[in-house]
Design an enzyme around this catalytic site. Structure first.
Site, PDB file in Angstrom:
ATOM      1  N   CYS A  47      38.623  44.209  43.074  1.00  0.00           N
ATOM      2  CA  CYS A  47      40.040  43.894  42.909  1.00  0.00           C
ATOM      3  C   CYS A  47      40.263  42.398  42.655  1.00  0.00           C
ATOM      4  O   CYS A  47      39.830  41.575  43.461  1.00  0.00           O
ATOM      5  CB  CYS A  47      40.783  44.334  44.173  1.00  0.00           C
ATOM      6  SG  CYS A  47      42.501  43.794  44.234  1.00  0.00           S
ATOM      7  N   TYR A 178      47.596  44.267  32.837  1.00  0.00           N
ATOM      8  CA  TYR A 178      48.003  45.593  33.315  1.00  0.00           C
ATOM      9  C   TYR A 178      49.155  46.139  32.481  1.00  0.00           C
ATOM     10  O   TYR A 178      49.236  47.333  32.208  1.00  0.00           O
ATOM     11  CB  TYR A 178      48.411  45.520  34.788  1.00  0.00           C
ATOM     12  CG  TYR A 178      47.241  45.391  35.718  1.00  0.00           C
ATOM     13  CD1 TYR A 178      46.654  46.508  36.283  1.00  0.00           C
ATOM     14  CD2 TYR A 178      46.702  44.139  36.012  1.00  0.00           C
ATOM     15  CE1 TYR A 178      45.564  46.396  37.129  1.00  0.00           C
ATOM     16  CE2 TYR A 178      45.609  44.020  36.846  1.00  0.00           C
ATOM     17  CZ  TYR A 178      45.040  45.145  37.398  1.00  0.00           C
ATOM     18  OH  TYR A 178      43.951  45.023  38.220  1.00  0.00           O
TER      19      TYR A 178
END
Length: 346
Positions: A47, A178
């Site tokens: 992450c 994203y």
């Protein structure tokens, strides 16, 4: 579930949930005081938001003050899990998934179960998952426990500029990839793509005449940009369709990224196997087969970058961190540039 739970996939445009547990651990008296050994930082190397906290903790030398639990690279709809640990249980918290720490404090917690998260070890309850505030507080609230020679990552004189740069980097780059990857329509994707590369072009120009984003030393701003750049060619270029240019085809940003990668605390916390495993295996809505690509070639990360010619001092008046603890080292099989001592070799 969005990667590390910080978003929801909604059409036509990706929207990130930015509501976090806003509690802070502070040096002043309060419900969560700074106290060595009391808290556990729970992360996943995959992450990028958690990778920020891993880097800052290491740069500041907080390993002895704040322990670290590492989740595996994949998760189900429920939560990140401690599948890397014996028996699938975190050895300090004794739980199989970070969700248990959230529910220990909030039995009906309605938001995403995210990493990084800080857990109060005595109670087993999550304290905060506010990742932008978390790294700032590691710099400003935990100073009593910083190692000798720790860098100043959030210097007072530069905070306004760091905050301004961080805001643009977050909205246009960290989150911009994203926005491309989870766009639900062509129109949304085209707009996201344009925004992302406009920002990357701005960064190319800004970094062409200065070694670091703000000032002449590494700051919080560099940490936040690096974790996106480290994932760009491995994931975002193909998986998220951010494919105007690879990072390795943007000469200034590529040299800047290699400079940081070869600096202790950055490349030695980068786990390319976990990164690719997470994105390609978890994001089945955009990669239905779960097949993880074999590439890209990672050898370029160790090549000379030439950024020393711009001056600057990576750690200012401080010093680089030493080797990471043996239990926290990225395996060489996951990052070919990490040596036996856990440091990047060039």
């Amino acid at each position: 579930m969005a990667e590390s739970g910080h978003g929801s996939y909604v059409e036509p445009e990706f929207e990130r949930d930015t509501t976090y547990i806003e509690d802070r651990i502070t040096a002043e008296a309060g419900p969560w005081p700074v106290e060595a050994g009391r808290y556990r930082l729970v992360v996943a190397r995959a992450c990028p938001w958690a990778n920020r906290a891993i880097i800052v903790r290491r740069l500041l030398g907080l390993e002895d003050a704040i322990s670290m639990g590492i989740c595996g690279p994949t998760h189900d709809a429920d939560s990140w899990t401690f599948d890397l640990d014996p028996g699938g249980l975190d050895p300090v918290l004794g739980i199989p998934r970070i969700k248990d720490a959230y529910l220990a404090r909030f039995p009906d917690y309605p938001k995403g179960i995210t990493v990084p998260a800080v857990v109060d070890v005595p109670s087993g309850k999550v304290v905060t998952n506010d990742f932008p505030r978390m790294t700032i507080d590691l710099s400003t609230q935990w100073t009593e426990h910083h190692r000798e020679g720790a860098p100043v990552l959030y210097p007072e004189a530069l905070r306004a500029e760091i905050d301004e740069v961080n805001q643009r980097v977050y909205t246009e780059v960290n989150n911009g990839v994203y926005r491309c990857g989870f766009a639900g329509t062509q129109k949304a994707y085209d707009a996201a793509y344009e925004r992302l590369f406009t920002a990357l072009d701005w960064l190319e120009e800004r970094l062409s005449t200065q070694r670091y984003l703000v000032g002449d030393t590494i700051t919080e701003a560099d940490v936040r940009l690096f974790t996106t750049l480290a994932r760009f060619d491995a994931v975002y270029h193909g998986h998220f369709k951010c494919n105007r240019s690879k990072l390795s085809e943007m000469p200034v940003l590529w040299a800047y990224a290699r400079d940081l990668f070869q600096t202790p605390g950055f490349g030695d916390t980068t786990d390319f196997v976990h990164i690719k495993s997470h994105y390609y295996e978890v994001h089945r809505d955009i990669n239905p087969t779960g097949v993880v690509p074999a590439g890209p070639d990672l050898s370029g990360w160790a090549t000379p970058h030439g950024r020393e010619s711009l001056g600057g001092r990576p750690f200012g008046d401080g010093t680089p961190p030493g080797p990471p603890p043996a239990s926290e080292r990225v395996p060489t099989a996951h990052n070919p540039h990490v040596g036996e001592d856990g440091l990047v070799t060039t």
